[in-house]
Design a protein around this motif. Structure first.
Motif, PDB file in Angstrom:
ATOM      1  N   LEU A  60      30.597 -46.985   3.774  1.00  0.00           N
ATOM      2  CA  LEU A  60      31.272 -47.154   2.486  1.00  0.00           C
ATOM      3  C   LEU A  60      30.622 -48.255   1.647  1.00  0.00           C
ATOM      4  O   LEU A  60      30.792 -48.314   0.420  1.00  0.00           O
ATOM      5  N   LEU A  61      29.866 -49.127   2.313  1.00  0.00           N
ATOM      6  CA  LEU A  61      29.201 -50.229   1.615  1.00  0.00           C
ATOM      7  C   LEU A  61      27.887 -49.798   0.969  1.00  0.00           C
ATOM      8  O   LEU A  61      27.297 -50.552   0.192  1.00  0.00           O
ATOM      9  N   GLU A  62      27.410 -48.604   1.325  1.00  0.00           N
ATOM     10  CA  GLU A  62      26.089 -48.168   0.862  1.00  0.00           C
ATOM     11  C   GLU A  62      26.173 -47.556  -0.542  1.00  0.00           C
ATOM     12  O   GLU A  62      26.041 -46.344  -0.739  1.00  0.00           O
ATOM     13  N   VAL A  63      26.438 -48.391  -1.484  1.00  0.00           N
ATOM     14  CA  VAL A  63      26.463 -47.973  -2.886  1.00  0.00           C
ATOM     15  C   VAL A  63      25.013 -47.762  -3.338  1.00  0.00           C
ATOM     16  O   VAL A  63      24.145 -48.604  -3.045  1.00  0.00           O
ATOM     17  N   PRO A  64      24.649 -46.671  -3.969  1.00  0.00           N
ATOM     18  CA  PRO A  64      25.497 -45.590  -4.484  1.00  0.00           C
ATOM     19  C   PRO A  64      25.554 -44.362  -3.569  1.00  0.00           C
ATOM     20  O   PRO A  64      25.999 -43.301  -3.997  1.00  0.00           O
ATOM     21  N   HIS A  65      25.066 -44.496  -2.338  1.00  0.00           N
ATOM     22  CA  HIS A  65      24.989 -43.320  -1.480  1.00  0.00           C
ATOM     23  C   HIS A  65      26.330 -42.924  -0.875  1.00  0.00           C
ATOM     24  O   HIS A  65      26.434 -41.925  -0.177  1.00  0.00           O
ATOM     25  N   GLY A  95      29.085 -41.980  -2.330  1.00  0.00           N
ATOM     26  CA  GLY A  95      29.938 -41.185  -3.203  1.00  0.00           C
ATOM     27  C   GLY A  95      30.690 -40.051  -2.509  1.00  0.00           C
ATOM     28  O   GLY A  95      31.930 -39.967  -2.594  1.00  0.00           O
ATOM     29  N   PRO A  96      30.017 -39.122  -1.768  1.00  0.00           N
ATOM     30  CA  PRO A  96      30.727 -38.021  -1.113  1.00  0.00           C
ATOM     31  C   PRO A  96      31.765 -38.514  -0.094  1.00  0.00           C
ATOM     32  O   PRO A  96      32.850 -37.935   0.018  1.00  0.00           O
ATOM     33  N   LEU A  97      31.431 -39.578   0.628  1.00  0.00           N
ATOM     34  CA  LEU A  97      32.368 -40.111   1.625  1.00  0.00           C
ATOM     35  C   LEU A  97      33.609 -40.678   0.940  1.00  0.00           C
ATOM     36  O   LEU A  97      34.748 -40.452   1.389  1.00  0.00           O
ATOM     37  N   VAL A  98      33.376 -41.403  -0.163  1.00  0.00           N
ATOM     38  CA  VAL A  98      34.512 -41.981  -0.877  1.00  0.00           C
ATOM     39  C   VAL A  98      35.419 -40.877  -1.402  1.00  0.00           C
ATOM     40  O   VAL A  98      36.649 -40.940  -1.281  1.00  0.00           O
ATOM     41  N   ARG A  99      34.832 -39.836  -1.992  1.00  0.00           N
ATOM     42  CA  ARG A  99      35.643 -38.729  -2.508  1.00  0.00           C
ATOM     43  C   ARG A  99      36.411 -38.038  -1.380  1.00  0.00           C
ATOM     44  O   ARG A  99      37.563 -37.625  -1.543  1.00  0.00           O
ATOM     45  N   ALA A 100      35.767 -37.914  -0.180  1.00  0.00           N
ATOM     46  CA  ALA A 100      36.425 -37.273   0.962  1.00  0.00           C
ATOM     47  C   ALA A 100      37.645 -38.075   1.406  1.00  0.00           C
ATOM     48  O   ALA A 100      38.720 -37.515   1.665  1.00  0.00           O
ATOM     49  N   LEU A 101      37.468 -39.402   1.440  1.00  0.00           N
ATOM     50  CA  LEU A 101      38.584 -40.240   1.880  1.00  0.00           C
ATOM     51  C   LEU A 101      39.697 -40.275   0.831  1.00  0.00           C
ATOM     52  O   LEU A 101      40.887 -40.286   1.176  1.00  0.00           O
ATOM     53  N   TYR A 102      39.311 -40.276  -0.431  1.00  0.00           N
ATOM     54  CA  TYR A 102      40.338 -40.212  -1.475  1.00  0.00           C
ATOM     55  C   TYR A 102      41.066 -38.863  -1.418  1.00  0.00           C
ATOM     56  O   TYR A 102      42.269 -38.773  -1.717  1.00  0.00           O
ATOM     57  N   GLY A 103      40.353 -37.831  -1.048  1.00  0.00           N
ATOM     58  CA  GLY A 103      40.987 -36.528  -0.892  1.00  0.00           C
ATOM     59  C   GLY A 103      42.059 -36.550   0.183  1.00  0.00           C
ATOM     60  O   GLY A 103      43.158 -36.005  -0.001  1.00  0.00           O
ATOM     61  N   LEU A 104      41.727 -37.190   1.305  1.00  0.00           N
ATOM     62  CA  LEU A 104      42.731 -37.336   2.372  1.00  0.00           C
ATOM     63  C   LEU A 104      43.915 -38.155   1.880  1.00  0.00           C
ATOM     64  O   LEU A 104      45.074 -37.865   2.185  1.00  0.00           O
ATOM     65  N   LEU A 105      43.599 -39.199   1.095  1.00  0.00           N
ATOM     66  CA  LEU A 105      44.657 -40.065   0.575  1.00  0.00           C
ATOM     67  C   LEU A 105      45.622 -39.276  -0.305  1.00  0.00           C
ATOM     68  O   LEU A 105      46.844 -39.457  -0.234  1.00  0.00           O
ATOM     69  N   PHE A 158      49.058 -43.847   4.534  1.00  0.00           N
ATOM     70  CA  PHE A 158      48.589 -43.833   3.137  1.00  0.00           C
ATOM     71  C   PHE A 158      48.152 -45.237   2.718  1.00  0.00           C
ATOM     72  O   PHE A 158      47.064 -45.431   2.156  1.00  0.00           O
ATOM     73  N   HIS A 159      48.987 -46.204   2.986  1.00  0.00           N
ATOM     74  CA  HIS A 159      48.685 -47.582   2.581  1.00  0.00           C
ATOM     75  C   HIS A 159      47.490 -48.143   3.355  1.00  0.00           C
ATOM     76  O   HIS A 159      46.692 -48.912   2.800  1.00  0.00           O
ATOM     77  N   THR A 160      47.373 -47.733   4.626  1.00  0.00           N
ATOM     78  CA  THR A 160      46.225 -48.184   5.428  1.00  0.00           C
ATOM     79  C   THR A 160      44.926 -47.701   4.807  1.00  0.00           C
ATOM     80  O   THR A 160      43.963 -48.473   4.635  1.00  0.00           O
ATOM     81  N   LEU A 161      44.870 -46.418   4.484  1.00  0.00           N
ATOM     82  CA  LEU A 161      43.647 -45.857   3.908  1.00  0.00           C
ATOM     83  C   LEU A 161      43.395 -46.405   2.500  1.00  0.00           C
ATOM     84  O   LEU A 161      42.244 -46.688   2.121  1.00  0.00           O
ATOM     85  N   ARG A 162      44.461 -46.590   1.729  1.00  0.00           N
ATOM     86  CA  ARG A 162      44.305 -47.127   0.371  1.00  0.00           C
ATOM     87  C   ARG A 162      43.722 -48.541   0.410  1.00  0.00           C
ATOM     88  O   ARG A 162      42.814 -48.888  -0.356  1.00  0.00           O
ATOM     89  N   HIS A 163      44.237 -49.363   1.334  1.00  0.00           N
ATOM     90  CA  HIS A 163      43.704 -50.732   1.478  1.00  0.00           C
ATOM     91  C   HIS A 163      42.238 -50.702   1.894  1.00  0.00           C
ATOM     92  O   HIS A 163      41.444 -51.538   1.444  1.00  0.00           O
ATOM     93  N   ARG A 164      41.886 -49.745   2.732  1.00  0.00           N
ATOM     94  CA  ARG A 164      40.490 -49.628   3.151  1.00  0.00           C
ATOM     95  C   ARG A 164      39.618 -49.259   1.957  1.00  0.00           C
ATOM     96  O   ARG A 164      38.535 -49.825   1.766  1.00  0.00           O
ATOM     97  N   LEU A 165      40.070 -48.315   1.146  1.00  0.00           N
ATOM     98  CA  LEU A 165      39.284 -47.894  -0.017  1.00  0.00           C
ATOM     99  C   LEU A 165      39.200 -48.994  -1.061  1.00  0.00           C
ATOM    100  O   LEU A 165      38.217 -49.071  -1.835  1.00  0.00           O
ATOM    101  N   ASP A 166      40.198 -49.854  -1.090  1.00  0.00           N
ATOM    102  CA  ASP A 166      40.171 -50.980  -2.032  1.00  0.00           C
ATOM    103  C   ASP A 166      39.060 -51.976  -1.705  1.00  0.00           C
ATOM    104  O   ASP A 166      38.690 -52.804  -2.560  1.00  0.00           O
ATOM    105  N   CYS A 167      38.573 -51.905  -0.470  1.00  0.00           N
ATOM    106  CA  CYS A 167      37.515 -52.849  -0.047  1.00  0.00           C
ATOM    107  C   CYS A 167      36.118 -52.384  -0.450  1.00  0.00           C
ATOM    108  O   CYS A 167      35.131 -53.102  -0.223  1.00  0.00           O
TER     109      CYS A 167
END
Length: 704
Positions: free
Chosen positions: A603-608, A610-620, A629-638
């Motif tokens: 998740l730290l590999e910006v900009p590569h 993108g697909p992983l972030v969208r996948a995790l937001y999809g699960l969210l 929900f809150h666990t995953l949201r806090h993770r994505l906030d990082c």
């Protein structure tokens, strides 16, 4: 009868022999002794035999008890008079006396003992031709209720033992039938008498009782069960002496003639008897070795129950049984593993009976016994694979049932045995007719096992829930994990029970993602850079589609994040059930676990990223606002926000994903289509199930 008929006895002597008073009978006996001495001095055998006839027939068999007593003292007097020269008259002396051993009058029995004692004392070895008759009478009298008779018998018995001990002409062969008959007496005193005699006979150097031990061993073990401590101790001592002799010279011992006797006595309640029987079996196996192999099934029946003993009083029995088992098991390696049934005579081991004992005892025994049985089956398939091929069909179903055992140790050993069996080759005819050539079928038993295992899980939900993970994990340790998973995937792909398939995929996915035993398999999938890893992914993907969250987890593991996004979009047309949300919740927990550390770091590999972030937001977006929900949201906030939403970032990420997909030669569009079709099958099945449930409810309502 006139006085003349009793000649050469005088009328006064005859009257005295009939007298009630002992002193008068004794005086008559002294007269008889003097008379016989005179006849013997001139070698007048006729008159001596005449006296013996009168005493033995007219007096000893009389209805008058005093006459019998007179005869007994008179016969003793004749023997005393003859001294060492009684050999020609022993039968005439002994038989009338023995006839009085069974008299109801205890005084007559007492005088009979006394009379025979005097006869034997002077005759010594001359009485041995009549030993069996004497012994028979003594053994009956051993249980006499009168103490004075017992005292007299004890003196006579001791004298007879001295004579036998000093004699070199004792007829053991002639004596054995009587001993074999009498040894089964249930009377405590008679048993004591018999055991004492066996002890004496065994101590005589010229008497080899070991040769006749098969005839009396069973009786001795019955005596060992006597409730009287003294009898048990005496018998145990005698048996110990016999066993010592067997150890010293086993070549003289007929082991096969006695082993079944020991087996029969090995499962009794009496601890001393059982321990002794097991000790003897141990010695027999260790001394005769392969000679005991034909009796393997019986010996196993004897020792298997002993392996489960837990109380201290039977600890020695258990340890000895373990030694027997180990010794017998070691003999299997000496057996030939022929493929031609015509060579069966070369084997001492009756494999069919052994397998029968093993399979019958495996399901209903203690943990220790089950483990021992499984070790036996494993040894047989290791050392005699060709001969054990004929028994796969009888052993295999039993092993599958044992997989539901509550003991991990039992299940582990069972899987070891199964692993050994499924490596065996299987040959079948390639065509019709007796002369059709045999062709080896690859993975025949392996496939058969996996199918049977899945059937077990399907029929027994508790087994799958409580033991499924343990069984599969351990299988992956003892066999190739990739081979296990591919075979499971191949069979589940054609499984008609969709609900079971989904459940099974959920279990397999959980094991794949969490078990340390599958680390190498996870690593291979995670790398996703070789043809082998791509083929493995495709093998798992198709059946994994029966469980949507397992499919997403597989794609996360293989870093196919774009495809995860495509799968999540399909969820919009699916029924989001509570069970599905629970599975997503579990997946979020897995993402937070060490297994998916590399995903979180990616998740730290910006900009590569993108697909992983969208996948995790999809699960969210699929989740309600639960703790997951809150666990995953806090993770994505990082996630670093730098360039996250720029067009260049998106294009870069897509280009990277495209390169990876093209390199793998995996047709993800086709996979997505397969996923949609499988989920549609599940949707149609749910509709049908609900209709059936509604119909059943309506029927019940009408009937009510």
């Amino acid at each position: 009868m006139s006085d003349k008929d009793h000649a050469p006895l005088s009328p006064a002597c005859v009257r005295a022999l009939h007298e009630k008073q002992y002193d008068k009978r004794k005086a008559a006996a002294q007269e008889i002794e003097k008379m016989v001495k005179e006849f013997a001095a001139v070698n007048n055998t006729t008159q001596i035999r005449r006296i013996l006839k009168v005493l033995g027939q007219d007096f000893a068999l009389s209805q008058n008890h005093n006459s019998r007593k007179g005869a007994l003292i008179g016969l003793a007097a004749v023997a005393i008079a003859l001294g060492k020269d009684t050999s020609d008259y022993t039968e005439a002396l002994i038989r009338p006396i023995l006839a009085n051993f069974s008299e109801q009058d205890s005084r007559i029995r007492y005088y009979a003992c006394e009379s025979l004692y005097n006869v034997v004392k002077v005759s010594r070895g001359a009485v041995l031709p009549h030993f069996t008759d004497i012994f028979s009478a003594l053994s009956r009298l051993a249980a006499d209720p009168d103490q004075t008779v017992k005292n007299a018998l004890e003196l006579l018995d001791r004298l007879m033992k001295d004579i036998v001990t000093e004699s070199a002409t004792f007829d053991l062969v002639g004596f054995m039938p009587l001993l074999r008959e009498r040894i089964y007496t249930s009377n405590t005193f008679s048993r004591q008498f018999l055991v004492s005699w066996l002890s004496v006979l065994d101590a005589v150097p010229d008497i080899d009782l070991i040769l006749f031990l098969p005839e009396i061993l069973d009786g001795l073990f019955h005596i060992l069960e006597d409730p009287t401590f003294e009898i048990k101790k005496m018998c145990d001592t005698v048996l110990s002496e016999f066993l010592r002799s067997i150890r010293q010279d086993p070549s003289r011992v007929d082991f096969p003639a006695m082993i079944n006797i020991l087996i029969n006595h090995s499962q009794v309640s009496d601890e001393l008897l059982q321990y002794t029987a097991i000790v003897w079996i141990k010695e027999f196996v260790q001394l005769s070795k392969q000679e005991m192999l034909p009796y393997t099934s019986g010996i196993l029946m004897a020792i298997f129950p002993c392996l489960s003993y837990e109380n201290d009083s039977r600890k020695n029995i258990k340890e000895t049984a373990k030694e027997v088992n180990a010794s017998l098991l070691s003999l299997v390696i000496l057996e030939p593993d022929f493929t031609d049934s015509s060579k069966q005579k070369e084997s001492r081991l009756d494999l069919e009976s052994v397998v029968d004992v093993l399979t019958k005892n495996l399901l209903h025994s203690s943990v220790q016994t089950k483990v021992a049985i499984l070790q036996w089956i494993h040894r047989l398939y290791t050392k005699l694979p060709n001969r054990m091929m004929d028994h796969v069909e009888s052993v295999f179903p039993v092993l599958l049932k044992v997989l539901s055992d509550s003991s991990d140790h039992v299940v582990q050993n069972t899987l070891q045995v199964i692993a050994q069996i499924i490596t065996l080759p299987h040959h079948s005819k390639s065509g019709d007719g007796d002369n059709a050539p045999l062709v080896e079928e690859k993975d025949y038993y392996f496939r058969k096992f996996i199918i049977s295992l899945l059937n077990q899980f399907s029929c027994n939900k508790v087994l799958l829930e409580e033991r499924g993970s343990f069984i599969i994990r351990h299988l992956c340790v003892i066999l190739n994990s990739e081979r296990i998973y591919c075979m499971l995937a191949e069979i589940l792909l054609v499984e008609e029970n969709l609900k079971f398939t989904s459940t099974m995929i959920e279990v397999l996915s959980s094991i794949l993602l969490t078990s340390s035993e599958l680390f190498e398999l996870r690593t291979k999938l995670k790398e996703f850079n070789t043809e082998e890893s791509w083929n493995l992914f495709l093998c798992l993907y198709n059946p994994w589609c029966h469980n949507p969250i397992a499919t997403i987890a597989l794609c996360l593991l293989t870093q196919n994040y774009t495809h995860v996004c495509e799968l999540i979009r399909v969820f919009a047309s699916m029924e989001i059930t509570v069970d599905l949300l629970i599975e997503i919740d579990k997946l979020i927990q897995l993402i937070e676990s060490p297994i998916f550390t590399y995903v979180r770091l990616e998740l730290l590999e910006v900009p590569h990223n993108g697909p992983l972030v969208r996948a995790l937001y999809g699960l969210l977006m699929l989740l309600p606002q639960t703790p997951a929900f809150h666990t995953l949201r806090h993770r994505l906030d990082c996630i670093p926000k730098l360039q996250l939403h720029t067009g260049n970032s998106k294009n870069l990420a897509v280009r990277r994903e495209d390169v990876r997909i093209k390199a793998s030669k995996v047709n993800f569009e086709k996979l997505l289509d397969h996923f949609i079709k499988v989920q549609e099958k599940h949707r149609q099945k749910k509709i049908l199930t609900r209709r059936e449930e509604l119909y059943e409810k309506s029927i019940k309502f009408v009937e009510a």
